[in-house]
Scaffold this motif. Structure first.
Motif, short mmCIF file in Angstrom:
data_model
loop_
_atom_site.label_atom_id
_atom_site.label_comp_id
_atom_site.label_asym_id
_atom_site.label_seq_id
_atom_site.Cartn_x
_atom_site.Cartn_y
_atom_site.Cartn_z
N TYR A 204 40.46 -15.06 -2.21
CA TYR A 204 39.87 -13.72 -2.26
C TYR A 204 39.71 -13.11 -0.88
O TYR A 204 39.54 -11.89 -0.74
N LEU A 205 39.78 -13.94 0.17
CA LEU A 205 39.65 -13.42 1.53
C LEU A 205 40.99 -12.98 2.13
O LEU A 205 41.02 -12.39 3.21
N VAL A 206 42.08 -13.26 1.43
CA VAL A 206 43.40 -12.83 1.93
C VAL A 206 43.46 -11.31 2.09
O VAL A 206 43.85 -10.80 3.16
N PRO A 207 43.09 -10.52 1.05
CA PRO A 207 43.12 -9.06 1.26
C PRO A 207 42.14 -8.57 2.31
O PRO A 207 42.36 -7.53 2.94
N VAL A 208 41.06 -9.31 2.54
CA VAL A 208 40.13 -8.93 3.60
C VAL A 208 40.81 -9.09 4.96
O VAL A 208 40.69 -8.22 5.84
N GLY A 209 41.56 -10.18 5.12
CA GLY A 209 42.29 -10.38 6.37
C GLY A 209 43.33 -9.28 6.59
O GLY A 209 43.50 -8.79 7.72
N GLU A 210 44.00 -8.88 5.51
CA GLU A 210 44.99 -7.81 5.63
C GLU A 210 44.33 -6.49 5.98
O GLU A 210 44.86 -5.70 6.78
N ALA A 211 43.14 -6.24 5.40
CA ALA A 211 42.42 -5.01 5.71
C ALA A 211 41.93 -5.01 7.16
O ALA A 211 41.91 -3.97 7.83
N LEU A 212 41.55 -6.19 7.66
CA LEU A 212 41.15 -6.30 9.06
C LEU A 212 42.33 -5.99 9.98
O LEU A 212 42.18 -5.31 11.01
N LYS A 213 43.50 -6.47 9.60
CA LYS A 213 44.70 -6.19 10.39
C LYS A 213 44.97 -4.70 10.42
O LYS A 213 45.30 -4.12 11.47
N GLU A 214 44.82 -4.05 9.24
CA GLU A 214 45.07 -2.62 9.17
C GLU A 214 44.10 -1.85 10.06
O GLU A 214 44.46 -0.84 10.68
N LYS A 215 42.86 -2.30 10.12
CA LYS A 215 41.85 -1.59 10.91
C LYS A 215 41.95 -1.89 12.41
O LYS A 215 41.84 -0.98 13.25
N TYR A 216 42.16 -3.15 12.76
CA TYR A 216 42.08 -3.55 14.17
C TYR A 216 43.44 -3.87 14.80
O TYR A 216 43.50 -4.10 16.01
N GLY A 217 44.50 -3.91 13.97
CA GLY A 217 45.78 -4.32 14.53
C GLY A 217 45.69 -5.74 15.04
O GLY A 217 45.10 -6.61 14.38
N ASP A 218 46.22 -5.99 16.24
CA ASP A 218 46.13 -7.33 16.81
C ASP A 218 45.07 -7.44 17.90
O ASP A 218 45.02 -8.41 18.66
N ALA A 219 44.19 -6.43 17.95
CA ALA A 219 43.21 -6.36 19.05
C ALA A 219 42.25 -7.53 19.07
O ALA A 219 41.72 -7.89 20.13
N LEU A 220 42.00 -8.15 17.92
CA LEU A 220 41.02 -9.23 17.86
C LEU A 220 41.64 -10.61 18.00
O LEU A 220 40.91 -11.60 18.15
N LEU A 221 42.96 -10.70 17.96
CA LEU A 221 43.62 -12.01 17.88
C LEU A 221 43.24 -12.92 19.04
O LEU A 221 42.96 -14.11 18.83
N ASN A 222 43.23 -12.38 20.23
CA ASN A 222 42.96 -13.22 21.40
C ASN A 222 41.57 -13.00 21.98
O ASN A 222 41.26 -13.48 23.06
N ALA A 223 40.76 -12.26 21.26
CA ALA A 223 39.39 -11.99 21.73
C ALA A 223 38.51 -13.21 21.46
O ALA A 223 38.72 -13.95 20.49
N PRO A 224 37.52 -13.45 22.30
CA PRO A 224 36.59 -14.56 22.05
C PRO A 224 35.72 -14.24 20.84
O PRO A 224 35.51 -13.08 20.49
N GLU A 225 35.20 -15.29 20.23
CA GLU A 225 34.38 -15.11 19.03
C GLU A 225 33.19 -14.20 19.29
O GLU A 225 32.79 -13.42 18.41
N SER A 226 32.65 -14.25 20.46
CA SER A 226 31.48 -13.42 20.76
C SER A 226 31.78 -11.94 20.62
O SER A 226 30.86 -11.14 20.38
#
Length: 580
Positions: A204-226
């Protein structure tokens, strides 16, 4: 109209007349006098304990009081017979005209069965309150159905009801949700998700991940958890709540209020609630005893800020602040309930899963302390649901990863069947949900049996119209009901008469399952009358060449349909007009 209340008034009037005649002392309390169906129907239509209740304070023999009451009651034309029994009970038989009048009461009073016992008082029913970390599972389904049916029942009984969902979005579980959703966000970018132990594995979290990608692109991929934890947590929590709302809508459950735990932090609300307890001398610094089962050498005593909950009935005092200065999980719950008490409710009801049993005493203590005992709080715990198919344990697809979802169940059998089946046991009893049984078309399946009774009643009304017999309520109100005299017809009428009393009993006990049981009994009486008509033509609902008798019988049929529809409305089930 409540026939049992009417006959009780008749009994009280008889008691009053005996007092005025000097045969009973004046001023006797009559609060405990009851009029109920006798345990053995062969003893009469109703029974009263009046003589037993009055004997001791009156200083008289209960049998003598029963004899005197019987003489008074026989003077009323509604009472066919009044017979003392045993040490002082009084069995009553009512005139057939009284039972026949129930049909007119049902057809002329749109509020038949409704009660004013709630007196418009405000009650808050909090239920479901599932963690916003995924779709609701089958256990939540039972809590959702029970909570909504209880709210409907209390509304029917005259309460001003608010349905509330408490979003547990302030604890560590929503951080776990964020980390789980972030892995699905990585997956949406073509990376392999790392679903470590402790994360939520459901698809059920797969579409959430896709929606995050749509909103943020790849901006969060290499960001620290903080940097990504808070925005991903908020995004995922909102997505889960949208899913939960959709699941509740599948069950026809609508909340009036969604309250957020997170909204309590940083607003001073927790501090205000704890401050109120502190002002009452109920907050102190102390060290708790080791929990049960813990040896002293395995327990590290540490000073904490404690709530003296034992002063309000709890077993032990409870920590509200940890030694590091952060709030315990109990502190925001105290603040949340304090907020509810400040909103002017006369009664709070919390519907929890059975695993929250240990939470009851501490929360009851907190509400008692916060309101000086002014606002009562009731708890209803939901026992587990066991899924079966053909009587054997049944495992479904488990799209959630670890459990069967509400949606899985509803898609299998539909919302009406789900709701009724979830109310065929008292909330504190385990419930077996057999997918074959709840769809079975037999007397053994109460869902089908009650719906079939309503459908049969509607088919009679259609046939009557086709035969040119008027079935509109306005015309049925004036029919000659004395034509309803057979014992099978009177049995249906007696059950219809119990509806208002049953509503009050169910509402007082907060037991919506009683409505389901009552509907089954009414359906059984109606089906029995229908089947007798197959052998005895005089009991058929349409009497060829006798329009007056037909209309009286149709009035009875319509009354049954009205009460069944009313009861199903409390359960949140839509009555069917045809079985397919």
């Amino acid at each position: 109209m409540n026939l049992f209340t009417d006959i009780r008034s008749l009994v009280l009037d008889a008691v009053g007349r005996l007092a005025r005649e000097g045969r009973l002392p004046e001023g006797l309390s009559t609060d405990a006098i009851a009029v109920e169906p006798p345990r053995d129907p062969g003893h009469g239509d109703m029974a009263t304990n009046a003589a037993m209740v009055l004997a001791k304070p009156a200083g008289q023999n209960p049998r003598a009081i029963a004899d005197a009451l019987a003489d008074k009651l026989r003077e009323d034309p509604r009472i066919l017979s009044a017979e003392p029994a045993g040490p002082g009970f009084l069995n009553l038989r009512l005139s057939p005209a009284v039972w026949q009048g129930i049909v007119r009461a049902v057809l002329t009073d749109p509020a038949y069965g409704r009660s004013t016992m709630g007196q418009g008082r405000k009650v808050n029913v909090e239920f479901v309150s599932a963690n916003p970390t995924g779709p609701m599972h089958v256990g939540h389904t039972r809590g959702a159905v029970f909570g909504d049916a209880l709210a409907r029942l209390l509304d029917f009984a005259g309460w001003d009801v608010t349905r509330e969902y408490y979003i547990n979005d302030g604890g560590a579980q929503v951080d776990v949700l964020a980390r789980s959703a972030f892995e699905r966000y990585r997956e949406a970018h073509g990376l392999s998700p790392e679903i470590a132990e402790g994360l939520y594995p459901g698809d059920y979290l797969v579409p959430v991940g896709e929606a995050l990608k749509e909103k943020y692109g790849d901006a969060l991929l290499n960001a620290p958890e903080s940097e990504w934890l808070v925005p991903v947590r908020d995004f995922a929590t909102d997505a889960m709540m949208e899913m939960i709302r959709a699941d509740l809508a599948l069950l026809n459950v609508q909340m009036d209020i969604y309250s957020s735990e997170k909204a309590l932090y940083g607003t001073g609300k927790i501090e205000e609630a704890i401050g109120r307890l502190k002002a009452a001398g109920l907050i102190y610094e102390g060290v708790l005893e080791p929990p049960k089962g813990k040896l002293p050498e395995d327990w590290e005593p540490r000073e904490q800020t404690l709530f003296r909950s034992t002063a309000h009935g709890d077993d032990v005092d409870r920590p509200v602040m940890k030694s590091d200065g952060s709030w315990t999980y109990f502190a925001p719950d105290i603040a949340y309930h304090y907020d509810k008490t400040q909103r002017g409710y006369d009664l709070l009801i919390d519907v929890f899963g059975a695993d929250h049993g240990g939470y009851v005493k501490r929360m009851r203590a907190a509400v008692s302390a916060l309101t000086n005992g002014r606002v009562p709080i009731e708890f209803r715990l939901m026992q587990l649901v066991k899924l079966l198919k053909n009587g054997e344990p049944f495992k479904m697809s488990k799209r959630a990863g670890t459990f069967v979802t509400l949606r899985d169940v509803v898609e299998q059998v539909g919302p009406d069947v789900t709701r009724f089946a979830m109310l065929t046991r008292k909330n504190d009893a385990p419930l077996d949900f057999d997918f074959d049984k709840v769809l079975e078309q037999s007397k053994d399946n109460p869902v089908f049996y009650v719906q079939y009774a309503h459908a049969r009643a509607q088919s009679v009304l259609r046939k009557a119209r086709d035969a040119g017999i008027e079935v509109d309520v306005a015309l049925l109100e004036t029919v000659d009901l004395s034509r309803l005299g057979h014992e099978s017809e009177l049995k249906v009428l007696r059950t219809l008469a119990e509806w208002p009393r049953l509503v009050e009993i169910a509402a007082k006990g907060m037991e919506p399952h009683r409505i389901a049981f009552y509907l089954y009994d009414l359906a059984s009486d109606f089906h029995s009358l229908w089947n007798r008509g197959n052998d005895d033509p005089s009991l058929r609902f349409l009497q060829e060449g006798d329009a007056d008798t037909s209309r009286a019988k149709i009035a009875l049929v319509r009354s049954v349909a009205v009460v069944i529809a009313s009861g199903l409305g409390i359960l949140g089930v839509t009555p069917v007009n045809e079985m397919r």
